[in-house]
Design a protein around this motif. Structure first.
Motif, PDB file in Angstrom:
ATOM      1  N   GLN A  51      -7.971 -27.405  10.575  1.00 13.73           N
ATOM      2  CA  GLN A  51      -7.898 -25.955  10.310  1.00 13.73           C
ATOM      3  C   GLN A  51      -9.014 -25.447   9.390  1.00 13.73           C
ATOM      4  N   PRO A  52     -10.269 -25.779   9.700  1.00 18.84           N
ATOM      5  CA  PRO A  52     -11.342 -25.246   8.849  1.00 18.84           C
ATOM      6  C   PRO A  52     -11.546 -23.754   9.100  1.00 18.84           C
ATOM      7  N   SER A  53     -11.866 -23.033   8.064  1.00 15.41           N
ATOM      8  CA  SER A  53     -12.180 -21.608   8.225  1.00 15.41           C
ATOM      9  C   SER A  53     -13.118 -21.189   7.097  1.00 15.41           C
ATOM     10  N   LEU A  54     -13.782 -20.096   7.335  1.00 17.78           N
ATOM     11  CA  LEU A  54     -14.651 -19.519   6.315  1.00 17.78           C
ATOM     12  C   LEU A  54     -13.952 -18.273   5.797  1.00 17.78           C
TER      13      LEU A  54
ATOM     14  N   GLN B 221     -16.560 -14.577   0.852  1.00 16.67           N
ATOM     15  CA  GLN B 221     -18.001 -14.768   1.031  1.00 16.67           C
ATOM     16  C   GLN B 221     -18.347 -16.218   0.721  1.00 16.67           C
ATOM     17  N   GLY B 222     -18.458 -17.013   1.785  1.00 18.84           N
ATOM     18  CA  GLY B 222     -18.955 -18.374   1.639  1.00 18.84           C
ATOM     19  C   GLY B 222     -17.982 -19.378   1.086  1.00 18.84           C
ATOM     20  N   VAL B 223     -16.682 -19.213   1.359  1.00 12.26           N
ATOM     21  CA  VAL B 223     -15.721 -20.215   0.909  1.00 12.26           C
ATOM     22  C   VAL B 223     -15.184 -20.975   2.138  1.00 12.26           C
ATOM     23  N   ALA B 224     -15.474 -22.266   2.192  1.00  6.58           N
ATOM     24  CA  ALA B 224     -14.953 -23.120   3.255  1.00  6.58           C
ATOM     25  C   ALA B 224     -13.544 -23.550   2.854  1.00  6.58           C
ATOM     26  N   VAL B 225     -12.565 -23.206   3.693  1.00  9.41           N
ATOM     27  CA  VAL B 225     -11.169 -23.575   3.415  1.00  9.41           C
ATOM     28  C   VAL B 225     -10.724 -24.514   4.537  1.00  9.41           C
TER      29      VAL B 225
ATOM     30  N   TYR C 130      -3.768 -32.243   2.304  1.00 12.28           N
ATOM     31  CA  TYR C 130      -4.360 -31.624   1.111  1.00 12.28           C
ATOM     32  C   TYR C 130      -5.136 -30.406   1.600  1.00 12.28           C
ATOM     33  N   ARG C 131      -5.116 -29.363   0.833  1.00 13.40           N
ATOM     34  CA  ARG C 131      -5.913 -28.182   1.190  1.00 13.40           C
ATOM     35  C   ARG C 131      -6.954 -27.961   0.106  1.00 13.40           C
ATOM     36  N   LEU C 132      -8.153 -27.568   0.520  1.00  9.60           N
ATOM     37  CA  LEU C 132      -9.236 -27.355  -0.440  1.00  9.60           C
ATOM     38  C   LEU C 132      -9.995 -26.088  -0.082  1.00  9.60           C
ATOM     39  N   GLY C 133     -10.659 -25.513  -1.056  1.00  4.20           N
ATOM     40  CA  GLY C 133     -11.569 -24.401  -0.839  1.00  4.20           C
ATOM     41  C   GLY C 133     -12.858 -24.684  -1.588  1.00  4.20           C
ATOM     42  N   VAL C 134     -13.982 -24.601  -0.882  1.00  2.00           N
ATOM     43  CA  VAL C 134     -15.274 -24.962  -1.492  1.00  2.00           C
ATOM     44  C   VAL C 134     -16.256 -23.814  -1.306  1.00  2.00           C
ATOM     45  N   LEU C 135     -16.708 -23.261  -2.401  1.00  2.00           N
ATOM     46  CA  LEU C 135     -17.697 -22.172  -2.355  1.00  2.00           C
ATOM     47  C   LEU C 135     -19.086 -22.752  -2.125  1.00  2.00           C
ATOM     48  N   LYS C 136     -19.797 -22.178  -1.172  1.00  2.00           N
ATOM     49  CA  LYS C 136     -21.173 -22.634  -0.918  1.00  2.00           C
ATOM     50  C   LYS C 136     -22.090 -22.117  -2.019  1.00  2.00           C
TER      51      LYS C 136
ATOM     52  N   VAL D 164     -20.689 -29.861   2.233  1.00  2.35           N
ATOM     53  CA  VAL D 164     -19.339 -29.527   2.703  1.00  2.35           C
ATOM     54  C   VAL D 164     -19.429 -28.492   3.817  1.00  2.35           C
ATOM     55  N   HIS D 165     -20.212 -27.441   3.579  1.00  4.67           N
ATOM     56  CA  HIS D 165     -20.311 -26.374   4.579  1.00  4.67           C
ATOM     57  C   HIS D 165     -20.997 -26.864   5.860  1.00  4.67           C
ATOM     58  N   GLN D 166     -21.932 -27.790   5.714  1.00  6.07           N
ATOM     59  CA  GLN D 166     -22.640 -28.295   6.901  1.00  6.07           C
ATOM     60  C   GLN D 166     -21.758 -29.209   7.737  1.00  6.07           C
ATOM     61  N   HIS D 167     -20.957 -30.025   7.081  1.00  8.21           N
ATOM     62  CA  HIS D 167     -20.289 -31.111   7.809  1.00  8.21           C
ATOM     63  C   HIS D 167     -18.777 -30.967   7.948  1.00  8.21           C
TER      64      HIS D 167
END
Ligand code: FES
Length: 324
Positions: free
Chosen positions: A12-15, A18-22, A66-72, A83-86
């Protein structure tokens, strides 16, 4: 020492914002993942050998994922870009470390004030789930530049604890601004505050918390990397290391890292982050007193003084004996 790794799959990846990979991570064999406590993080082992810690933002009661959110952050050292690339691909596979918690909740506090600035909302979500499960009194404040920039708004709106959430967007006027001192001054005695976000934001919230009368033990902040450690008055000092198993003695210069000194005499220590956050370079201390400069060891582990992260730490004593 390389911490045990878990093999996981991205789902369930989503953006968002502004620029947060969840995304969520599930065990590659479909098993339950190790339990974690609110405020915990995991190290993602990313392509290119990067290892970066990210907070878990899901309900700690749910060990299926586990759920994560990563800001580019293109200005970072590459972790969030990787993270955002892969990892914005359903089914992407990676290794992660087991959860570790350096930002734990005081679960019996009479009231908890959770404050997330930008991507610093992530550990606050797990904390809110946990406090809700405990039936504890809490409030969550989420600060962001704008509604459009903010991630997790749907999660916040649909959570069973949505009524405890207050949103503060910079572009919605002074009335929407967070007033931490007023919030904390009005909260019950014995309240604790937790803050995660940009370091200036955390400094501000914690200074306001101190002004509102909260003691140091009631003020909690998240570290994304090893906290900057002031060199002792007079600067860093040279010290000596005895390597018990190799029978070598090494001088570490005042401007040299312990890791560089070890490499200089041909001693190989596995490293990943080289930032004091992943634990890969931990070595056993047999004698002497380390000066811990990492963000990995817990307070108890530091106090035991029986291990040292050689990528960033130094010695308080003139000599350390390591099991190398
Ligand atoms: Fe990650 Fe030292 S290499 S803590």
């Amino acid at each position: 020492m390389i911490p045990e790794l878990l093999d996981v799959i991205v789902r369930q990846p989503s953006l968002q914002g502004q620029g947060v990979a969840v995304f969520t991570l599930e065990d590659a064999q479909g098993r339950a993942l190790p339990a974690f406590s609110a405020g915990a993080h995991v190290d993602l082992h990313l392509p290119g050998g990067l290892v970066r810690p990210y907070s878990l933002c899901s309900d700690p009661a749910d060990t299926r994922r586990y759920r994560l959110g990563v800001l580019k952050d293109p200005a970072s050292r590459g972790g969030s870009v990787a993270v955002h690339q892969h990892l914005l691909v359903d089914g992407a596979r990676l290794a992660i470390g087991a959860p570790r918690n350096l930002f734990a909740l005081v679960e019996d506090a009479p009231h908890s004030v959770l404050v997330g600035g930008g991507i610093g909302i992530t550990p606050m979500l797990a904390m809110a789930w946990r406090l809700h499960a405990l039936g504890a009194s809490f409030e969550l404040h989420y600060c962001a530049r704008s509604r459009a920039q903010a991630a997790f708004l749907q999660d916040l709106a649909s959570a069973p604890w949505a009524a405890r959430v207050q949103l503060h967007f910079d572009d919605e006027g002074a009335a929407a601004a967070l007033q931490p001192r007023a919030v904390l001054a009005g909260a019950p005695a014995g309240r604790h505050v937790y803050v995660c976000g940009p370091s200036g934001f955390m400094d501000w919230v914690l200074a306001e918390a101190a002004a509102a009368g909260l003691s140091e033990a009631q003020r909690h902040r998240e570290y994304f990397g090893a906290p900057a450690t002031a060199a002792p008055a007079g600067g860093d000092q040279a010290f000596e290391i005895e390597l018990r198993r190799s029978g070598k003695t090494v001088q570490v210069g005042a401007t040299q890292s312990l890791l560089a000194a070890l490499r200089g005499v041909g001693i190989h220590v596995s490293v990943s982050c080289e930032q004091g956050v992943c634990g890969t370079c931990a070595c056993t201390v047999l004698a002497g007193e380390p000066e811990h400069r990492d963000a990995y060891l817990t307070d108890e582990e530091r106090a035991a003084n029986d291990q040292i992260l050689v990528c960033c730490s130094r010695a308080r004593s003139p000599r350390l004996v390591l099991d190398l």
